[in-house]
Design an enzyme around this catalytic site. Structure first.
Site, PDB file in Angstrom:
ATOM      1  N   HIS A   1       1.581 -12.531   0.130  1.00 45.47           N
ATOM      2  CA  HIS A   1       2.487 -11.395  -0.024  1.00 45.47           C
ATOM      3  C   HIS A   1       3.849 -11.838  -0.552  1.00 45.47           C
ATOM      4  CE1 HIS A   1       4.163  -7.400   1.109  1.00 45.47           C
ATOM      5  NE2 HIS A   1       5.266  -8.106   1.266  1.00 45.47           N
ATOM      6  N   GLU A   2       4.412 -12.838   0.078  1.00 44.63           N
ATOM      7  CA  GLU A   2       5.742 -13.290  -0.336  1.00 44.63           C
ATOM      8  C   GLU A   2       5.713 -13.900  -1.728  1.00 44.63           C
ATOM      9  OE1 GLU A   2       8.237 -12.360   1.181  1.00 44.63           O
ATOM     10  OE2 GLU A   2       7.369 -11.754   3.084  1.00 44.63           O
TER      11      GLU A   2
ATOM     12  N   HIS B   1       6.258 -11.487  -4.440  1.00 46.07           N
ATOM     13  CA  HIS B   1       7.657 -11.191  -4.745  1.00 46.07           C
ATOM     14  C   HIS B   1       8.230 -12.242  -5.699  1.00 46.07           C
ATOM     15  CE1 HIS B   1       8.076  -7.798  -2.163  1.00 46.07           C
ATOM     16  NE2 HIS B   1       7.844  -8.457  -1.046  1.00 46.07           N
TER      17      HIS B   1
END
Length: 979
Positions: A524-525, A528
């Site tokens: 998920h990170e 980004h």
């Protein structure tokens, strides 16, 4: 900044005017172009007229910042001279003062521009380029507060942040600058669409602080803003200062692990003191076996700061509504959503209600499982909200043969990280290389460069700070250290990101393998990071992560989907000692099923709080207590709120950080599911689709409407259907047929719905120790057998059947058990199961013939395994689908034949199951599952020809007779012989 605040920034340029007043590029230019050297130093652009002061301020700032780097002798990333990650405490404070001083001079310069000479170049451009350059300088001052190992540096960073924030607020209240910007905007000068969007953002920055209002209203805005800040902090402070605690005996905490109990304070009378911290409450509600304890904890947790915080929240909501109305909005929700994808509160409520109604049927089925299990374990005690976490956990343990502690060993950090890099490289057309010999703030921090895999062009950098340590913040996130920007002279600023994780090391300093949730979080990170670097917007205000908050999480939610694909799990997994041994296929499939386990109930719980948040900020007269009491059973399929509680008193997301926007995470997840299902459905990285996503969705940045970007990429407007289908498809009821080979004489039994006495030995004698309880799910109560157990082997064959079995069918009492005779032939038990529920129902016990015995014996041989595995599967499938009557005689499956002829009447069903070493779950393990071929895969060439011609059968006369095995008369004859 990562918090979403738009900041003015100190300005740097990459060229300078020569004596003739023309732009030239000299040897020192650091413009980043293909093939250029990114290590070249910065130069300055000077302007004539009103911009001359700006150029002077910029040059002074450059030399001042370079002096910092020269004094400290630090080596930064190539081509990123303005990103310095290891400043001392004094350097941080000095740099903060310089940022404020130079930013003030730039604003002063804009304010002094003559009204008859207003232009894009002397009004908008200086502020845009100021913002682009100053972001990296501000982050150099601010991020050490979160990561520096030195206490004095962290304190200096916090002090610098406060000073800079105060300055930013003062800049946005400058009437002289606002007047110039407003007058220029009113001229309607023709400028590029992105520049026009930036100009609108500048105007809103000032008007959000009331500069377009009268003096009286402006004072009211400032008063309301201060009041909102004070009430928000008071609400959070009340929760943080709450010292409520409960006391329990060890018996009342049954089910909690020993490590948790040891972490609790113990009183003199040997009771455990439980403080109402969220981690303690979560452990109780998820693991404690005692219903009374769970309810007591849930009630106490829900009553925290009850009346006090309810009054604070009521005042806070009222103040926010008043502020929104002064600023020209009907209510606060519309004010908060005005610049988001959702736009209006009505659209958000409609979105949430659509998802809720679509998932209600599935949630009811899920809830029926939980209620049935609670009834079997605790009697007729009503099911409450406090039971949800515990019984979801219980069912998941029974559904899935997963030990997350055991599979942790498959995810060493280095392998997971390299796997993520590989997937992103194959998906988005990028190349990631580590950068060594650069300055970092801690020895285990790493830096990487990202290139376009086609052209080799440098796209950006990112740092990884992955392990916990003293003085480091305790949450995971991605920070923008520098945003992409394009300057008026054509020079480009390279984006730089920072990923912060919280992984652990053992006593020897070695990285501990990751838990699966940590793997998902890292995916998920890193989404980004990819988004930040691939955003190529020319304005820093719209590049990096500074996009619509409803849109910001979509790329990360999209990348999460690959965590559950077999291709990815095998790529990122491997034993720590032997990284060539990845997770097996069945574990990968189980993880995917686990992802959607009880997803409807979990989604409804989130929707409940999102609706509550949205309604209180869109209705002036919302009764907080009555609203939650009426909303809770409506959304949660009849479940009332916990007695005596009001979640509004302890719901900080609705107070600060996500007020009127709690829906945003679900919004992103829904649209990410649509993108994944439409473009990446097979789970493998699709370079073509990935490059389109990078070019059409990530690259344009926040300067364009997110809905337009998604529509352009998908070829249609985004839909919620893929999100709904992903939940319902994995929980849809299917029949699965199973074939179990029982190679042992002792067989344990269990009844599906009652406590029954079953024969444990061939003698038929009943023994009390053989009692086993089973309802919808396998019980932890195991059958006891003698100390020495023979080695048992289980062969399972799985096949899809027809849809339609309802949960209520399991409530009937099964027929009596048949006696099992040991005649030397292999025995098989046929099972059915639901697609996403670890629930097995035995249909019939059968005995194979001589051919079956040969095949079973041969399958343990390496060669025979591959020869006879498909033979067994195809013959059993042929029996189940009734497409090849010869299989009945070849395989000796006469009992099964009779059962299929009678269409699985329940009177013929038997309830026999293997207990491997007394362990029901081990006996029913699907680790050796072979999926049966579908009915279409069993068709012969003649069947396919016949299907092709369809209704032309009569015209072609004897065509079907070429395959006599499927002729109706032949089938009837076979039926008679079988009888």
């Amino acid at each position: 900044r990562a918090r979403g605040i738009s900041l003015p920034v100190t300005l740097f340029f990459h060229s300078r005017e020569n004596s003739r007043g023309k732009m030239t590029e000299n040897e020192g230019n650091d413009k980043i172009i293909e093939g250029s050297n990114p290590k070249k130093k910065l130069n300055v652009v000077t302007f004539t007229g009103a911009a001359g002061l700006l150029g002077l301020a910029v040059s002074f700032a450059i030399f001042a910042f370079k002096s910092h780097k020269q004094k400290s002798k630090k080596k930064g990333l190539p081509g990123c001279d303005t990103v310095c990650v290891n400043l001392s405490a004094k350097e941080i404070l000095d740099l903060a003062d310089e940022i404020i001083h130079k930013s003030t001079r730039v604003h002063d310069t804009v304010a002094l521009v003559s009204l008859d000479k207003l232009s894009y170049e002397n009004v908008v451009l200086p502020l845009a380029e100021l913002e682009a350059r100053q972001l990296s300088l501000i982050q150099c001052c601010v991020f050490p507060k979160m990561l520096s190992p030195q206490d004095n540096v962290r304190k200096a960073s916090a002090e610098a942040e406060q000073k800079i924030d105060t300055h930013i607020l003062s800049c946005r209240k400058r009437e002289d600058v606002y007047r110039i910007i407003k007058i220029y905007a009113a001229k309607g000068e023709s400028i590029a669409p992105e520049a026009k969007c930036y100009l609108q953002c500048l105007v809103r920055d000032f008007e959000d602080n009331g500069l377009n209002l009268t003096a009286i209203k402006r004072e009211e805005v400032e008063r309301l803003t201060n009041e909102i800040d004070e009430l928000s902090l008071r609400y959070i402070r009340n929760l943080n200062e709450d010292s409520s605690c409960l006391f329990f005996t060890e018996d009342e905490l049954a089910g909690l692990p020993l490590e948790f109990l040891q972490s609790l304070e113990k009183t003199q009378n040997k009771e455990f003191k439980l403080t109402l911290e969220s981690r303690n409450v979560a452990a109780i509600l998820e693991l404690c076996k005692i219903a009374k304890t769970r309810k007591t904890v849930a009630m106490a947790y829900g009553k925290r700061c009850g009346d006090t915080n309810i009054r604070v929240l009521q005042r806070l909501v009222h103040s926010r509504h008043r502020l929104a109305r002064i600023l020209g909005f009907a209510h606060f929700a519309d004010y908060a959503l005005d610049r988001r994808m959702s736009k209006t509160s009505m659209r958000v409520i409609r979105f949430l209600e659509d998802i809720s109604s679509s998932l209600t049927d599935l949630a009811i089925r899920e809830f029926s499982f939980l209620k049935d299990l609670k009834r079997k374990e605790e009697g007729e005690i009503p099911f409450g909200v406090e039971d949800l976490l515990y019984y979801i956990k219980r069912v998941e343990e029974l559904q899935f043969d997963l030990d997350f502690g055991d599979i942790r060993q498959y995810f060493p950090v280095c392998l997971v990280l390299s796997g993520i890099f590989k997937i992103c490289q194959d998906l988005f057309g990028i190349k990631i290389e580590e950068v060594t010999e650069v300055d970092v703030w801690y020895h285990d921090v790493r830096a990487f460069a990202v290139f376009d895999s086609g052209s080799g062009k440098l796209l950006g950098y990112f740092y990884l700070d992955m392990f916990t340590r003293e003085g480091k913040c305790n949450h995971s996130c991605v920070m923008a250290l520098q945003n992409n920007a394009l300057f008026s002279n054509g020079a480009c600023q390279i984006p730089v990101a920072l990923l912060i994780a919280q992984f652990s090391k053992d006593g020897s300093g070695e990285a501990v393998p990751l838990g699966f949730s940590e793997v998902v979080n890292l995916f998920h990170e890193f989404g980004h990071v990819v988004q930040h670097i691939c955003n190529r917007d020319s304005f820093a205000r719209f590049s990096g992560l500074r996009v619509d908050p409803d849109f910001r999480e979509i790329p990360s939610q999209l990348l999460e989907n690959w965590c559950y694909e077999s291709f990815t799990l095998k790529l990122i997994s491997g034993y720590r000692q032997d990284i060539t041994k990845p997770l097996v296929d069945e574990v990968c499939k189980t993880l995917k099923r686990w992802r959607y386990s009880f997803s409807a109930l979990k989604s409804l719980q989130e929707i409940l709080y999102c609706l509550f948040d949205q309604i209180i900020y869109s209705d002036d007269d919302a009764d907080l207590l009555q609203l939650i009491r009426s909303l809770h059973p409506k959304v949660m399929i009849g479940l009332p709120v916990v007695e005596g509680t009001n979640p509004a008193s302890c719901f900080p997301r609705a107070v600060i950080g996500s007020e009127a926007t709690c829906y945003s995470r679900l919004w992103s997840e829904v649209y990410a599911a649509d993108i994944f299902a439409s473009k990446f459905g097979d789970g493998h990285p699709n370079l073509y689709a990935g490059l389109q996503f990078r070019d059409k969705v990530l690259a344009p940045g926040g300067g364009k409407e997110p809905m337009e970007l998604l529509t352009s990429f998908l070829g249609r407007e985004p839909s919620t259907q893929a999100f709904i289908d992903s939940r319902t498809n994995f929980n849809r009821f299917y029949y699965y047929g199973f074939l179990l080979l029982l190679r042992h004489k002792r067989i344990g039994f269990m009844s599906l719905n009652a406590l029954t006495r079953l024969p444990l030995k061939n003698t038929g004698r009943f023994e009390e120790v053989g009692l086993a309880r089973h309802s919808l799910f396998s019980s932890r109560t195991a059958c006891r057998e003698t100390a020495v157990q023979q080695r048992r082997m289980v062969f399972v064959v799985e096949a899809k059947g027809k849809k339609g079995m309802a949960a209520r069918q399991y409530q009937r009492t099964p027929p009596p058990m048949p006696k099992i005779e040991d005649d030397g032939n292999p025995r098989f038990v046929i099972f059915i199961r639901m697609a996403n529920v670890y629930l097995w129902y035995p249909l019939s016990i059968i005995a194979g013939g001589t051919t079956a015995k040969i095949m079973v014996a041969a399958k343990d041989n390496l060669l025979g395994k591959y020869i006879y595995k498909d033979t067994i599967a195809r013959n059993i499938a042929a029996v189940i689908y009734r497409v090849n009557m010869r299989s009945y005689f070849l395989f000796g499956l006469f009992p099964l034949y009779n059962m299929t002829r009678k269409r699985f009447k329940r009177q013929q069903l038997s309830s026999i199951v293997s207990c491997e070493n007394g362990n029901m779950r081990a006996a029913l393990s699907t680790s050796d599952v072979i999926e049966l071929p579908t009915q279409d895969q069993l068709k012969t060439v003649f069947d396919k020809v016949k299907d092709y011609f369809g209704d032309a059968k009569e015209s072609f006369g004897k065509l079907s007779s070429l395959n006599p095995g499927t002729d109706e008369k032949t089938e009837e004859t076979s039926d008679e012989k079988a009888k």
